[in-house]
Design a protein around this motif. Structure first.
Motif, PDB file in Angstrom:
ATOM      1  N   VAL A  83       0.899  -1.178  -0.127  1.00 37.74           N
ATOM      2  CA  VAL A  83       0.215  -0.307   0.277  1.00 37.74           C
ATOM      3  C   VAL A  83       0.842   1.125   0.040  1.00 37.74           C
ATOM      4  O   VAL A  83       1.721   1.420   0.980  1.00 37.74           O
ATOM      5  N   LEU A  84       0.779   1.789  -1.665  1.00 39.64           N
ATOM      6  CA  LEU A  84       1.147   3.185  -1.276  1.00 39.64           C
ATOM      7  C   LEU A  84       0.935   4.633  -0.860  1.00 39.64           C
ATOM      8  O   LEU A  84      -0.667   4.621  -1.545  1.00 39.64           O
ATOM      9  N   TYR A  85       0.203   5.412  -0.780  1.00 37.19           N
ATOM     10  CA  TYR A  85      -0.506   6.507  -0.125  1.00 37.19           C
ATOM     11  C   TYR A  85       0.483   7.722   0.213  1.00 37.19           C
ATOM     12  O   TYR A  85       1.209   7.778   0.581  1.00 37.19           O
ATOM     13  N   ASP A  86      -0.229   8.953  -0.446  1.00 36.85           N
ATOM     14  CA  ASP A  86       0.189  10.483  -0.636  1.00 36.85           C
ATOM     15  C   ASP A  86      -0.540  10.700   1.119  1.00 36.85           C
ATOM     16  O   ASP A  86      -1.976  11.143   1.366  1.00 36.85           O
ATOM     17  N   SER A  87       0.257  11.618   2.286  1.00 37.55           N
ATOM     18  CA  SER A  87      -0.231  11.362   3.817  1.00 37.55           C
ATOM     19  C   SER A  87      -0.001  13.144   3.414  1.00 37.55           C
ATOM     20  O   SER A  87      -0.915  13.358   4.635  1.00 37.55           O
ATOM     21  N   ALA A  88       0.130  13.467   2.523  1.00 36.58           N
ATOM     22  CA  ALA A  88      -0.525  15.364   2.773  1.00 36.58           C
ATOM     23  C   ALA A  88      -1.433  15.853   1.967  1.00 36.58           C
ATOM     24  O   ALA A  88      -1.890  16.638   2.255  1.00 36.58           O
ATOM     25  N   ASP A  89      -2.134  14.755   1.425  1.00 36.27           N
ATOM     26  CA  ASP A  89      -3.516  15.538   0.866  1.00 36.27           C
ATOM     27  C   ASP A  89      -4.951  14.311   1.620  1.00 36.27           C
ATOM     28  O   ASP A  89      -4.698  13.571   1.768  1.00 36.27           O
ATOM     29  N   GLU A  90      -5.427  15.058   2.390  1.00 31.73           N
ATOM     30  CA  GLU A  90      -6.687  15.222   3.261  1.00 31.73           C
ATOM     31  C   GLU A  90      -7.533  13.335   2.200  1.00 31.73           C
ATOM     32  O   GLU A  90      -7.828  12.524   3.160  1.00 31.73           O
ATOM     33  N   PHE A  91      -7.668  13.545   0.718  1.00 34.24           N
ATOM     34  CA  PHE A  91      -8.590  12.569   0.461  1.00 34.24           C
ATOM     35  C   PHE A  91      -7.876  11.399   0.331  1.00 34.24           C
ATOM     36  O   PHE A  91      -7.983  11.037   0.594  1.00 34.24           O
ATOM     37  N   THR A  92      -6.308  11.606   0.097  1.00 37.53           N
ATOM     38  CA  THR A  92      -6.353  10.038   0.136  1.00 37.53           C
ATOM     39  C   THR A  92      -4.816   9.840   0.966  1.00 37.53           C
ATOM     40  O   THR A  92      -5.497   8.425   1.077  1.00 37.53           O
ATOM     41  N   ALA A  93      -4.514  10.578   2.567  1.00 36.05           N
ATOM     42  CA  ALA A  93      -5.009  10.210   3.565  1.00 36.05           C
ATOM     43  C   ALA A  93      -6.151   9.357   4.044  1.00 36.05           C
ATOM     44  O   ALA A  93      -5.654   8.579   4.761  1.00 36.05           O
ATOM     45  N   SER A  94      -7.220  10.061   3.258  1.00 40.94           N
ATOM     46  CA  SER A  94      -8.705   9.178   4.297  1.00 40.94           C
ATOM     47  C   SER A  94      -8.494   8.376   3.308  1.00 40.94           C
ATOM     48  O   SER A  94      -8.907   7.459   4.235  1.00 40.94           O
ATOM     49  N   ALA A  95      -8.160   7.888   1.919  1.00 38.22           N
ATOM     50  CA  ALA A  95      -8.623   6.353   1.408  1.00 38.22           C
ATOM     51  C   ALA A  95      -7.470   5.558   1.912  1.00 38.22           C
ATOM     52  O   ALA A  95      -7.720   4.450   2.339  1.00 38.22           O
ATOM     53  N   PHE A  96      -6.928   6.549   2.690  1.00 37.87           N
ATOM     54  CA  PHE A  96      -5.897   5.235   3.155  1.00 37.87           C
ATOM     55  C   PHE A  96      -5.943   4.398   4.215  1.00 37.87           C
ATOM     56  O   PHE A  96      -5.864   2.831   4.671  1.00 37.87           O
ATOM     57  N   ASN A  97      -6.813   5.141   5.380  1.00 30.61           N
ATOM     58  CA  ASN A  97      -7.484   4.482   6.560  1.00 30.61           C
ATOM     59  C   ASN A  97      -8.463   3.462   5.694  1.00 30.61           C
ATOM     60  O   ASN A  97      -8.373   2.273   6.520  1.00 30.61           O
ATOM     61  N   THR A  98      -9.303   3.897   4.779  1.00 29.77           N
ATOM     62  CA  THR A  98     -10.248   2.943   4.203  1.00 29.77           C
ATOM     63  C   THR A  98      -9.606   2.088   3.421  1.00 29.77           C
ATOM     64  O   THR A  98     -10.493   0.569   3.629  1.00 29.77           O
ATOM     65  N   ILE A  99      -8.590   1.701   2.583  1.00 25.21           N
ATOM     66  CA  ILE A  99      -8.221   0.670   2.206  1.00 25.21           C
ATOM     67  C   ILE A  99      -7.799  -0.617   3.506  1.00 25.21           C
ATOM     68  O   ILE A  99      -7.784  -1.297   3.091  1.00 25.21           O
ATOM     69  N   THR A 100      -7.031  -0.044   4.174  1.00 20.82           N
ATOM     70  CA  THR A 100      -6.408  -0.421   5.158  1.00 20.82           C
ATOM     71  C   THR A 100      -7.736  -1.762   6.480  1.00 20.82           C
ATOM     72  O   THR A 100      -7.802  -3.165   5.921  1.00 20.82           O
ATOM     73  N   ASP A 101      -8.890  -1.189   6.423  1.00 17.85           N
ATOM     74  CA  ASP A 101      -9.514  -1.515   6.875  1.00 17.85           C
ATOM     75  C   ASP A 101     -10.374  -2.702   5.465  1.00 17.85           C
ATOM     76  O   ASP A 101     -10.658  -3.664   6.187  1.00 17.85           O
ATOM     77  N   VAL A 102     -11.076  -2.458   4.487  1.00 14.14           N
ATOM     78  CA  VAL A 102     -11.294  -2.947   3.263  1.00 14.14           C
ATOM     79  C   VAL A 102      -9.339  -4.521   2.918  1.00 14.14           C
ATOM     80  O   VAL A 102     -10.523  -5.210   3.033  1.00 14.14           O
ATOM     81  N   LEU A 103      -8.861  -3.572   3.229  1.00 12.38           N
ATOM     82  CA  LEU A 103      -8.017  -5.552   3.119  1.00 12.38           C
ATOM     83  C   LEU A 103      -8.191  -6.550   3.984  1.00 12.38           C
ATOM     84  O   LEU A 103      -7.529  -7.541   4.154  1.00 12.38           O
ATOM     85  N   ASN A 104      -8.458  -5.433   5.424  1.00 12.32           N
ATOM     86  CA  ASN A 104      -8.608  -6.135   6.696  1.00 12.32           C
ATOM     87  C   ASN A 104     -10.041  -7.108   6.805  1.00 12.32           C
ATOM     88  O   ASN A 104      -9.648  -8.404   6.763  1.00 12.32           O
TER      89      ASN A 104
END
Ligand code: 1QQ
Length: 392
Positions: free
Chosen positions: A189-210
């Motif tokens: 999983v690679l993500y942009d931690s500086a943009d609010e949309f991409t950082a928020s999507a990162f949380n979703t990604i980890t939830d869905v992967l789990n």
């Protein structure tokens, strides 16, 4: 219809610059009601004497222009078609936020105070919406997002709505679809931690992967303006992941995916809303092949009016529409529906009726918006094959 584009004043109060991105729900200041914006009849028979002003704030230049220019075209096309129907006439006033929070705030202020619009469409990025929607909420002006997909947007207040499938919904469709198509077991999983949309999507990604029982073997972040991703990609190399799940805006996606392929990272790439763009596919060239994206619209979808929309858009702009154009186009019709239901284009009436859109038959498919401001719509999962998006 008049289309005005202006950059808006660049002068912003320090308070606005410092405004928190946190979700707040403020009570709006009282709005005056203009009786000429309230007409007679209802639905298709509604007649309103005064021209209804719709404001729009899109990123027409800089980083998010890949989406903003399509949004401007899509909404303009909808307004032209709606004005041809008669009974209600709309004037669209478009402002460029230049992909900055400062200009986005200035644009909202202009539309709210100077133009006195009934409703605002946009802005393009969630990163701007967290500030501008707080302003719209305090002013009591309904705002309808067409690409603001981060977590927490509708929660900003009861004047805030979106017609854009949240990233969490798009990813909850694209990751399982990719799992089925590619047999995902281990991913990076690679993500942009500086943009609010991409950082928020990162949380979703980890939830869905789990939820899907998929293991994250590499997790790396970068920032929106980064250009060299070799440090992160070298961690992916040699791990034999089944896919790279990427949460990034196109500005970083293009060099990142190209560098991945150059370095020998061959795993398929899976992403969400930001990837559903022909601009991205064009810029990636061969490296776009096999990209899996979840989003709000597909040219291949057999939704009501989709073929006619694509034809009218091609005719008007001599290029094919994308998801961002389709969502902005749909917003025009959703606003018209909200105006016509009580035949009232005052801010308060639009706010009340935008929150009661039930299974509106659109080119995105049936779409609902409830009073919380959140949209309900089935996402589409697509894969790039031979340089074009096709349904997965
Ligand atoms: C957001 C997005 C972007 C991809 C829109 C262009 O979804 O900022 O919420």
């Amino acid at each position: 219809m008049r289309l005005k584009t202006s950059s808006g004043a660049a002068v912003i109060a320090a308070a606005a610059l410092l405004a928190s991105a946190a979700c707040v729900s403020e009570e709006p200041s009282s709005n005056t009601t203009d009786s000429a914006l309230s007409g007679s009849g209802t639905g298709a028979d509604c007649v309103i004497d005064e021209t209804v002003k719709i404001g729009a704030v899109f990123s027409l230049t800089e980083g998010a222009a890949f989406a903003g220019l399509y949004q401007q075209e899509g909404l303009t096309l909808a307004i032209e078609q709606l004005n041809a129907v008669g009974g209600v006439q709309y004037e669209l006033i478009v402002e460029d936020d230049k992909t900055t929070v400062e200009d986005s705030v200035a644009a909202f202020e202009k539309l709210i105070d100077r133009d006195e619009v009934s409703v605002i469409v946009g802005p393009t990025l969630s990163g701007m919406a967290f500030t501008t929607y707080t302003d719209a909420q305090s002013a009591g002006v309904p705002a309808l997002g067409v690409s603001t997909t981060a977590e927490g947007i509708p929660e900003i207040g009861d004047y805030i709505f979106r017609a854009s499938v949240p990233e969490e919904v798009a990813l909850a469709a694209s990751i399982p679809a990719a799992k089925e198509a590619l047999g995902l077991e281990k991913v990076a999983v690679l993500y942009d931690s500086a943009d609010e949309f991409t950082a928020s999507a990162f949380n979703t990604i980890t939830d869905v992967l789990n939820d899907e029982g998929i293991e994250i073997v590499v997790e790396e972040s970068f920032e929106t303006t980064d250009t060299d991703f070799s440090a992160q990609l070298n961690k992916v190399l040699g791990t034999e992941v089944d896919a790279v799940i990427l949460s990034a805006l196109p500005g970083a996606t293009v060099p990142l995916v190209k560098q991945a392929r150059d370095l020998g990272v061959e795993a398929p790439i899976v992403g969400g809303n930001a990837f559903n763009s022909p601009v991205l596919v064009g810029a990636l060239e061969d490296a776009s092949e096999g990209l899996i994206v979840g989003g709000a619209w597909s040219a291949a979808a057999e939704t009501t009016g989709n073929a006619e929309f694509i034809a009218a858009y091609n005719e008007a702009y001599e290029r094919a529409p994308d998801q961002f154009a389709a969502q902005a186009y749909t917003a025009g019709f959703l606003i018209d529906q909200a105006v016509r239901s009580d035949c009232d284009a005052n801010r308060e009436a639009i706010k009340d009726n935008l929150g009661q859109i039930l299974e509106f038959d659109s080119i995105l498919g049936p779409i609902s918006i409830d009073e919380s401001g959140e949209v309900t719509q089935e996402p589409f999962v697509q894969i790039v094959e031979n340089g074009a998006f096709t349904l997965l």
